[in-house]
Motif scaffolding. Structure first.
Motif, short mmCIF file in Angstrom:
data_model
loop_
_atom_site.label_atom_id
_atom_site.label_comp_id
_atom_site.label_asym_id
_atom_site.label_seq_id
_atom_site.Cartn_x
_atom_site.Cartn_y
_atom_site.Cartn_z
N LYS A 388 0.84 -1.20 0.00
CA LYS A 388 0.00 0.00 0.00
C LYS A 388 0.87 1.25 0.00
O LYS A 388 1.85 1.33 0.74
N PHE A 389 0.49 2.21 -0.82
CA PHE A 389 1.23 3.45 -0.96
C PHE A 389 0.37 4.62 -0.51
O PHE A 389 -0.86 4.50 -0.43
N ALA A 390 1.00 5.74 -0.25
CA ALA A 390 0.24 6.96 0.03
C ALA A 390 -0.68 7.23 -1.15
O ALA A 390 -0.27 7.17 -2.31
N THR A 391 -1.94 7.51 -0.86
CA THR A 391 -2.95 7.68 -1.91
C THR A 391 -2.81 9.03 -2.60
O THR A 391 -2.78 10.06 -1.94
N PRO A 392 -2.71 9.04 -3.94
CA PRO A 392 -2.66 10.32 -4.65
C PRO A 392 -4.05 10.96 -4.70
O PRO A 392 -4.99 10.39 -5.25
N ASP A 393 -4.20 12.14 -4.10
CA ASP A 393 -5.51 12.79 -4.04
C ASP A 393 -5.56 14.11 -4.82
O ASP A 393 -6.57 14.42 -5.45
N THR A 394 -4.50 14.90 -4.72
CA THR A 394 -4.52 16.22 -5.36
C THR A 394 -3.18 16.52 -6.01
O THR A 394 -2.17 15.88 -5.73
N VAL A 395 -3.19 17.52 -6.86
CA VAL A 395 -1.97 17.99 -7.48
C VAL A 395 -2.05 19.51 -7.58
O VAL A 395 -3.12 20.05 -7.88
N PRO A 396 -0.97 20.23 -7.29
CA PRO A 396 -1.04 21.68 -7.38
C PRO A 396 -1.10 22.13 -8.84
O PRO A 396 -0.64 21.43 -9.74
N THR A 397 -1.66 23.30 -9.06
CA THR A 397 -1.66 23.91 -10.39
C THR A 397 -0.29 24.53 -10.65
O THR A 397 0.25 25.20 -9.79
N PHE A 398 0.25 24.26 -11.82
CA PHE A 398 1.49 24.90 -12.23
C PHE A 398 1.22 25.80 -13.43
O PHE A 398 0.40 25.47 -14.29
N PHE A 399 1.91 26.91 -13.47
CA PHE A 399 1.67 27.95 -14.46
C PHE A 399 2.81 27.99 -15.47
O PHE A 399 3.98 27.84 -15.13
N SER A 400 2.43 28.20 -16.74
CA SER A 400 3.42 28.48 -17.76
C SER A 400 2.80 29.45 -18.74
O SER A 400 1.59 29.40 -18.99
N ALA A 401 3.59 30.37 -19.27
CA ALA A 401 3.05 31.36 -20.20
C ALA A 401 3.80 31.30 -21.52
O ALA A 401 5.00 31.05 -21.55
N MET A 402 3.07 31.50 -22.61
CA MET A 402 3.68 31.50 -23.94
C MET A 402 2.97 32.52 -24.82
O MET A 402 1.74 32.57 -24.86
N LYS A 403 3.73 33.31 -25.52
CA LYS A 403 3.15 34.22 -26.49
C LYS A 403 2.69 33.43 -27.70
O LYS A 403 3.46 32.72 -28.31
N LYS A 404 1.42 33.59 -28.06
CA LYS A 404 0.87 32.82 -29.17
C LYS A 404 -0.26 33.59 -29.81
O LYS A 404 -1.44 33.30 -29.61
N GLY A 405 0.07 34.60 -30.59
CA GLY A 405 -0.98 35.34 -31.26
C GLY A 405 -1.88 36.05 -30.28
O GLY A 405 -1.43 36.66 -29.32
N ARG A 406 -3.20 35.95 -30.48
CA ARG A 406 -4.15 36.58 -29.57
C ARG A 406 -4.15 35.87 -28.23
O ARG A 406 -3.96 34.67 -28.15
N GLN A 407 -4.41 36.58 -27.19
CA GLN A 407 -4.29 36.10 -25.82
C GLN A 407 -5.52 35.32 -25.38
O GLN A 407 -6.63 35.76 -25.57
#
Length: 452
Positions: A388-407
């Motif tokens: 038995k392993f620690a149960t995966p319940d949540t994951v944090p949001t990670f941010f990344s930004a990219m210029k790609k034409g209109r926003q």
């Protein structure tokens, strides 16, 4: 989620994930082995997922290499078809329980080095069912995966096979699934936060991650605390990271979804959803139903558009946009190469193969035809208990930004869907399967639980 536009600022916000795990050592009577990461990701004791740092992978590999036994005899030889007796495998597990304190030999833990299950043969004369497929000796790669010495492809793990065999009824009723998704509250908070912005600066990264908050992991059909479940989560995570340009694709033929987007496009409040599903041809069978072949690449990427309402809830549209479909098709086309480069995708295909085989054994009553009782493998009352392993319940949001034409704003959701019973229900008679079965059963001249 509405389009987010700032004057003279053109970028896309990517809201994705990271994973990590800490695993206890196996106790006597448990199937498993100590590992701190699956698929390059890890989970802490609170169920929070984060990326596994390089030093953790290095330590994991060293620990596993130290514990690795020398691959015995002909098991080290690469072969196109190695046969594994389920009766013999069950007996080997029982022997380890009675004589070795429950500690399994590596040959048993790694199912004699099988890398795919391609054939199933029923041996009525010896009350046995045989699994067969490509195999070779094994080692541990740089990320702590148990892989073939020459091909580098993941080997089958007994602990995953036991889960597949013990969850056939759950798979029949509702399938085996995994998804990682933002909450409705998180989507709504993000929408409000973006609407309040007047300029783009370094603080937006923290603001986006804080507003969205933790994303929820949902697993059905298998124990959430199993290695099997972690394979599903890690594969979903890696698919999102590649699609959203947060991790480089390891194969040339698969770019990120963002790279495929045109320079100017607004999606308003629609977003693509991707998930990984079974991808098999009809199973080949002999006329007497005693020989079977699993055919096809095993895994495909699927997509569908979703709509986010003002309250943050999500609904499926039943429609597919061209560019998300193009990305899904590229992943499907390159899955074979991808699974060789990124081992978690190979492990995902392994567990899909196992689930289809488990459903086939149950649906066609192949164990009953052989009068075979897999009390160590299939029974929930078996003394062999899954680690038995620690149960995966949540994951944090990670941010990344990219210029790609209109926003505009992009979120990625998706998952894994293993509908093994549907695959096992599509079969066709193929000439020569009975002859192949006879030849392969006769090739066991040493009377051991595996042979080449």
């Amino acid at each position: 989620m509405k389009a987010f536009v700032l004057p003279r600022v053109r970028f896309a916000l990517l809201l994705v994930l990271g994973i990590s795990m800490a695993v206890p050592s196996a106790k006597a009577g448990q199937v498993g082995f100590a590992r701190n990461a699956v698929g390059g990701v890890s989970i802490d004791a609170q169920g929070q997922l984060t990326s596994a740092p390089a030093e953790v992978k290095k330590q994991l590999r060293q620990e596993m290499m130290n514990a690795l036994e020398k691959v015995p005899g002909d098991l080290a030889t690469p072969v196109k078809m190695r046969k594994v007796s389920l009766r013999g495998l069950n007996a080997a597990i029982k022997a380890s329980q009675e004589n070795n304190g429950g500690k399994l030999p590596d040959a048993v833990k790694y199912m004699a080095g099988l890398q795919r299950i391609e054939y199933v043969f029923v041996d009525e004369a010896n009350n046995d069912v045989i699994l067969a497929g490509p195999a070779e000796g094994w080692t541990v790669d740089e990320s702590g995966n148990v892989v073939g010495v020459t091909t580098g492809r993941p080997v089958l793990l007994l602990e995953d096979f036991i889960v597949a065999m013990r969850t056939t009824e759950e798979a029949r009723r509702g399938g085996i699934t995994c998804s990682i998704d933002p909450t409705a509250e998180g989507r709504q908070n993000l929408d409000n936060y973006l609407a309040s912005l007047t300029r783009m600066d370094a603080s937006v990264k923290d603001g986006v991650e804080r507003a969205m908050g933790a994303q929820v992991i949902t697993i059905t059909g298998v124990p959430k605390d199993s290695h099997f479940a972690r394979v599903l989560v890690a594969a979903d995570f890696r698919m999102k990271r590649i699609a959203m340009h947060l991790d480089p694709s390891p194969v040339r033929g698969l770019s990120s979804y963002l790279d495929m987007l045109p320079s100017a496009r607004s999606v308003q409040n629609a977003m693509p959803r991707w998930w990984l599903a079974c991808n098999y041809q009809p199973l080949a069978q002999s006329e007497d139903g005693l020989a079977w072949q699993l055919r096809g690449p095993g895994v495909k990427a699927m997509t569908e558009d979703e709509i986010i309402a003002e309250d943050g809830s999500v609904s499926q549209t039943g429609k597919v946009s061209a560019i998300p479909q193009k990305w899904a098709d590229a992943m499907t086309k390159n899955y074979e190469e991808l699974s060789a480069e990124d081992k978690i995708f190979g492990e995902l295909r392994n567990v899909m193969d196992m689930c289809v085989i488990a459903a086939l054994l149950e649906k066609e009553k192949l164990l009953s035809k052989a009068d075979l009782d897999l009390d160590m493998i299939k029974s929930d009352s078996s003394p062999v208990q899954l680690e038995k392993f620690a149960t995966p319940d949540t994951v944090p949001t990670f941010f990344s930004a990219m210029k790609k034409g209109r926003q505009w704003v992009i979120t990625a959701s998706g998952g894994v869907d293993i509908n093994s019973w549907e695959v096992a229900s599509h079969t066709e008679n193929v000439a020569g399967m009975d002859k192949l079965r006879t030849e392969q059963l006769a090739s066991n001249t040493n009377n051991i639980w595996w042979w080449n």
